[in-house]
Structure formats: structure tokens, C-alpha cells
Enzyme design. Structure first.
Site, PDB file in Angstrom:
ATOM      1  N   ASN A  58       0.844  -1.204   0.000  1.00  0.00           N
ATOM      2  CA  ASN A  58       0.000   0.000   0.000  1.00  0.00           C
ATOM      3  C   ASN A  58       0.873   1.245   0.000  1.00  0.00           C
ATOM      4  O   ASN A  58       2.099   1.160  -0.011  1.00  0.00           O
ATOM      5  CB  ASN A  58      -0.958  -0.033   1.194  1.00  0.00           C
ATOM      6  CG  ASN A  58      -0.197  -0.133   2.505  1.00  0.00           C
ATOM      7  OD1 ASN A  58       0.604   0.732   2.832  1.00  0.00           O
ATOM      8  ND2 ASN A  58      -0.433  -1.218   3.242  1.00  0.00           N
ATOM      9  N   ASP A  69      -4.217  -6.205   4.812  1.00  0.00           N
ATOM     10  CA  ASP A  69      -5.213  -7.090   5.414  1.00  0.00           C
ATOM     11  C   ASP A  69      -5.192  -8.487   4.788  1.00  0.00           C
ATOM     12  O   ASP A  69      -5.582  -9.460   5.418  1.00  0.00           O
ATOM     13  CB  ASP A  69      -6.614  -6.481   5.261  1.00  0.00           C
ATOM     14  CG  ASP A  69      -6.776  -5.244   6.140  1.00  0.00           C
ATOM     15  OD1 ASP A  69      -6.395  -5.323   7.319  1.00  0.00           O
ATOM     16  OD2 ASP A  69      -7.248  -4.201   5.643  1.00  0.00           O
ATOM     17  N   LYS A  87       9.700 -16.939 -10.088  1.00  0.00           N
ATOM     18  CA  LYS A  87       8.868 -15.926 -10.757  1.00  0.00           C
ATOM     19  C   LYS A  87       7.836 -16.602 -11.668  1.00  0.00           C
ATOM     20  O   LYS A  87       8.187 -17.487 -12.472  1.00  0.00           O
ATOM     21  CB  LYS A  87       9.773 -14.994 -11.572  1.00  0.00           C
ATOM     22  CG  LYS A  87       9.035 -13.781 -12.060  1.00  0.00           C
ATOM     23  CD  LYS A  87       9.936 -12.863 -12.849  1.00  0.00           C
ATOM     24  CE  LYS A  87       9.062 -11.856 -13.589  1.00  0.00           C
ATOM     25  NZ  LYS A  87       9.756 -11.161 -14.614  1.00  0.00           N
ATOM     26  N   PHE A 133      -4.282   3.510  14.584  1.00  0.00           N
ATOM     27  CA  PHE A 133      -4.496   4.482  13.515  1.00  0.00           C
ATOM     28  C   PHE A 133      -5.575   3.916  12.604  1.00  0.00           C
ATOM     29  O   PHE A 133      -5.740   2.693  12.508  1.00  0.00           O
ATOM     30  CB  PHE A 133      -3.207   4.699  12.703  1.00  0.00           C
ATOM     31  CG  PHE A 133      -2.368   5.829  13.245  1.00  0.00           C
ATOM     32  CD1 PHE A 133      -1.649   5.669  14.409  1.00  0.00           C
ATOM     33  CD2 PHE A 133      -2.315   7.051  12.585  1.00  0.00           C
ATOM     34  CE1 PHE A 133      -0.890   6.710  14.929  1.00  0.00           C
ATOM     35  CE2 PHE A 133      -1.563   8.104  13.088  1.00  0.00           C
ATOM     36  CZ  PHE A 133      -0.845   7.935  14.254  1.00  0.00           C
ATOM     37  N   LYS A 159     -13.706   1.131  15.545  1.00  0.00           N
ATOM     38  CA  LYS A 159     -12.424   0.412  15.668  1.00  0.00           C
ATOM     39  C   LYS A 159     -11.876   0.480  17.084  1.00  0.00           C
ATOM     40  O   LYS A 159     -11.275  -0.478  17.582  1.00  0.00           O
ATOM     41  CB  LYS A 159     -11.403   0.976  14.675  1.00  0.00           C
ATOM     42  CG  LYS A 159     -11.670   0.478  13.255  1.00  0.00           C
ATOM     43  CD  LYS A 159     -10.759   1.060  12.225  1.00  0.00           C
ATOM     44  CE  LYS A 159     -11.293   0.672  10.841  1.00  0.00           C
ATOM     45  NZ  LYS A 159     -10.583   1.321   9.750  1.00  0.00           N
ATOM     46  N   LYS A 177     -11.312  -3.093  18.799  1.00  0.00           N
ATOM     47  CA  LYS A 177      -9.938  -3.536  19.051  1.00  0.00           C
ATOM     48  C   LYS A 177      -9.459  -3.223  20.472  1.00  0.00           C
ATOM     49  O   LYS A 177      -8.280  -3.367  20.777  1.00  0.00           O
ATOM     50  CB  LYS A 177      -9.004  -2.927  18.003  1.00  0.00           C
ATOM     51  CG  LYS A 177      -9.385  -3.305  16.561  1.00  0.00           C
ATOM     52  CD  LYS A 177      -8.312  -2.964  15.539  1.00  0.00           C
ATOM     53  CE  LYS A 177      -8.812  -3.259  14.127  1.00  0.00           C
ATOM     54  NZ  LYS A 177      -7.767  -3.177  13.089  1.00  0.00           N
TER      55      LYS A 177
END
Ligand code: CTP
Length: 406
Positions: A212, A281, A291, A326, A340, A344
Site C-alpha cells: 500500500n 489485510d 517468478k 491508527f 475500531k 480492538k
């Protein structure tokens, strides 16, 4: 953008006679840019390497070179310079000045100033590696440590004398962090904190991965700020281009599963855990050893779920331990943050608006919404380092309210 810790701080820099004195001219310039009030004291031999005019121009202040001025206003210079200082930095510190200080000598303006001050004194040794390794220098440095001086160890590398070894003046980034620490209240002293940062990389084969846009900058700023506040800092970092912040122990990981292992290894011993990392995730279900040729790639990539590290930490949270998350959101920030926080078992969550300009991923600045069980607070749009400072201020208040140290 944002505040600098050095603004308005009185920093005295004692420059000694070493070729590395020219590097310190750059440091004075950096500190002046950050609005510190820099006074420079030079030993007689330092003036052989760099002229006082250079330091005067860069600091914007007169440079002090001798004990005895011409007018009566100069008579007490050795007292007045150190009296108001927030910190005194001796750089480069030669073997000779270190030896004189270790013996409490006061035979020039710099050594007299040091003896007369109550300010914290930081010493940056710089010398040939054999001089540095000499038992007399080792003993003198130990004596200075015992007397409460802060020693910023020199680095290893090629020196001006074309020899390699320990003794090269520490890098500015390291010195800057120690200076910042010396003028920052040590609210996290005695605390071990864990910060995670960066993205994770989930490999498909030796050439390809899923990841990401996280740069790691927010997490690294949090680690830097925690060091300045006196914490022992462990930074579990996914792949980033950033150097390890000075004074921080970095554990490098690639995948979410590696981050999970590293975090759980260290979490138990930490009183605060801040999970700034953007953990992937999902990972490709199959990891190919070689490869995969394009003809053989299945266009429908199968994914497997990664462990939710923060959720697991929430389940294992110890009494007094603080867990900060975060969240990257593009809408309903407060609502999503609260969801959240509860799910959590967090004490605080910093919600990034990834839809905003210059907030969240990659940029130098950020604006976060803090969500806790007692409400929300929007922090100003500011540098990531300043955001980190503000976040640690909030965390410190929570620590003071928490039932007992983890
Ligand atoms: N996090 C984690 N492990 C994961 C995913 C996320 O520890 N596998 C942590 C992040 O470090 C962050 C927080 O959880 O502190 C929130 O991450 P985010 O991706 O925003 O939330 P998710 O719970 O994954 O939910 P969603 O992606 O659906 O918004």
C-alpha cells in the site's frame, strides 16, 4: 510547517580545534534556521580551523573567543554565557578538551564556562581513532559520563587523516535528536514503547508483491518524538526508505505475519503501543518460489486473510498498558474511529482522512482526528513530527490516569 522544539532555546556551542569544526558551522546554521538562540564559544585552536566570523554570521551573534574582553561588560562572560543556557554542546570535542574537563580544569573561556554552568552539557568527541581508543581518553570520557555529561559517541569511518576507525564526529541527525531530547521534558522516562510503521509487503513470487501507499513517515516521527521524551523505543518497521531515527531500536519486517511475530515478541514489556503501520489485510494465498511467467498468472488472484495485529493486542492488553491505533478513512471519520476503538479495545485512535489534501499517506504533513471513549479532538493540520508530539502529549496524560505501569 509546525513547531520546532528549538525555537527560542538558548544553545551554547563550544567549538574546539579539530578539522571537524567546519561541520559544526553547518549545525549552527541549521539551529539558527529553527529559531534557536545560538551562542558560540571557540577555543584558541578552533579559530585556526574556522574563523569566528563564520560562526558569527551563521548564528547571528557575536562569537566568544577569549576570557578577557576590553570593556567591563566582558569581565563575567564565563559566568553569563552558561548561566542562561538551556544546553551546552561541545563539538567537536578534542581529546585535549575532554581531558581538561575530566580534571575540572578551567584554563580558557570554554572550560571555565562549562565549570560554571548548571545546564546539561553534551560532548561530541572527534579525533583520530587511536587517540579515541587510548586508555586515557576512555577513562576521561567515563569520568565525564560519571559527572553527568552526555556523551554523543563518534562514528566509525574514514577520517581526515585518511585512517579508518572510530572517532569521526557524530552525524547532525544524531546530535540534533540528543539536543532536542536535552530540552524536552522527559515525560516518558522509564517507559518502553513500541511503535509500528510503514506498509507490509505480501509477496506473490520473488518479483511481485501486494502493498500500500504508506511511507512510514508518521510512525518514524512517533518513534523520534518518543525518544526525545525519554522513552526506550522499539520501532517495528515495514519496508521504507527512511533511516532509523537516532536512539531507536528498529526491527525490520516485510510481511504482516512477520510484523505480528515481532510485535507480539516485544509488546508484553511495553507500557505504550502505537500501531501506525498500514498492515496489508490480505496476502496472496500462494507464494511462488520462482517468478511466475505472465502466461501462467491466474488473473483471479486468491487471497488469504492476514492476522489483525491490533485486535490481538487488544485481547492481550495488560492493566495499565495503553494501546493506540491508527485508521485510514475517507468518510464518517468519528464513527469509523469509534467502531475500531471499541472492536480492538483501544485507548485512543488517530483517524487519518485519506481523502484530504496533504494528509495521511506519503506527505510531510498530517491532520488526524483523535477518538477516545471520552470524545473526539481534531488536531491541527501540521507536520508529522508535530502531530507526533501532540499525540505523545495526549498519551502522556492518559498514562498519568492509568491505574498502574504495565
Ligand atoms: N491493523 C493491524 N493488523 C491488521 C490490520 C490493521 O494491526 N491486519 C492496525 C493498523 O496498524 C491500524 C489499525 O489496525 O492501527 C486500523 O487499520 P485499518 O486498516 O484502518 O482498519 P481495519 O481494521 O483493517 O479495517 P478496514 O480496512 O476495514 O477499515
Amino acid at each position: 510547517m509546525g513547531q520546532t522544539v528549538f525555537a527560542g532555546k538558548k544553545i551554547v556551542i563550544g567549538v574546539c580545534g579539530s578539522i571537524a569544526a567546519f561541520k559544526v558551522a553547518g549545525w549552527v546554521s541549521e539551529l539558527a534556521k529553527e529559531e534557536a538562540m545560538v551562542s558560540v564559544v571557540m577555543t584558541a585552536s578552533a579559530t585556526e580551523f574556522v574563523t569566528p566570523l563564520t560562526f558569527a554570521a551563521l548564528s547571528g551573534n557575536n562569537v566568544h573567543t577569549g576570557m578577557f574582553g576590553t570593556g567591563k561588560e566582558d569581565v563575567m562572560t564565563h559566568i553569563s554565557i552558561g548561566r542562561d543556557a538551556d544546553v551546552i554542546l561541545i563539538a567537536p570535542a578534542t581529546a585535549n578538551v575532554i581531558a581538561r574537563l575530566a580534571n575540572g580544569m578551567a584554563d580558557d573561556l570554554l572550560t571555565t564556562t562549562i565549570l560554571a554552568t548548571r545546564a546539561q552539557v553534551l560532548v561530541c568527541p572527534a579525533m583520530n581513532s587511536r587517540m579515541y581508543a587510548h586508555p586515557a581518553t576512555r577513562r576521561n570520557l567515563q569520568t565525564l559520563k560519571d559527572l553527568g555529561y552526555g556523551i554523543i559517541d563518534p562514528e566509525s569511518g574514514m577520517m581526515a587523516c585518511k585512517e579508518e576507525g572510530d572517532g569521526r564526529l557524530a552525524e547532525w541527525d544524531t546530535v540534533k535528536e540528543h539536543l532536542a531530547k536535552s530540552i524536552t521534558p522527559q515525560a516518558l522516562q522509564g517507559h518502553k514503547v513500541l511503535v509500528t510503521a510503514g506498509p507490509t509487503r505480501e509477496p506473490l513470487d520473488p518479483a511481485r508483491f501486494l502493498s500500500n501507499r504508506s511511507s512510514g513517515k508518521m510512525g518514524y516521527a512517533l518513534a523520534r518524538s518518543a525518544f526525545r521524551r525519554g522513552a526506550e523505543v522499539i520501532l517495528v518497521s515495514g519496508p521504507t526508505a527512511l533511516p532509523c531515527p537516532p536512539g531507536v531500536t528498529r526491527v525490520n519486517v516485510q510481511t504482516a505475519e512477520e510484523m505480528y511475530e515481532a510485535v507480539l515478541t516485544h509488546a508484553g514489556a511495553c507500557s505504550v503501543i502505537v500501531k501506525a503501520a498500514a498492515v496489508a489485510d490480505y496476502r496472496p494465498e500462494e507464494l511462488h518460489e520462482h517468478k511466475v511467467k505472465k502466461e501462467n498468472i491466474d488473473v483471479n488472484l486468491l487471497l488469504a486473510k492476514n492476522p489483525d495485529i491490533l485486535l490481538e493486542l487488544g485481547k492481550r492488553k495488560k492493566t495499565g498498558q495503553l494501546l493506540i491505533g491508527f485508521a485510514a478513512e475517507s468518510r464518517n471519520l468519528a464513527e469509523e474511529g469509534l467502531k475500531k476503538l471499541r472492536k480492538k479495545n483501544l485507548d485512543l485512535i488517530a483517524v487519518n482522512d485519506i481523502g484530504g489534501d496533504n494528509t495521511g499517506f506519503e506527505g510531510e504533513s498530517n491532520q488526524v482526528l483523535l477518538v477516545s471513549s471520552s470524545g473526539t479532538e481534531i488536531l491541527p493540520h501540521t507536520s508529522k513530527l508535530h502531530t507526533a508530539d501532540l499525540l505523545w502529549e495526549r498519551i502522556t496524560s492518559l498514562l498519568m490516569q492509568s491505574p498502574q505501569k504495565a
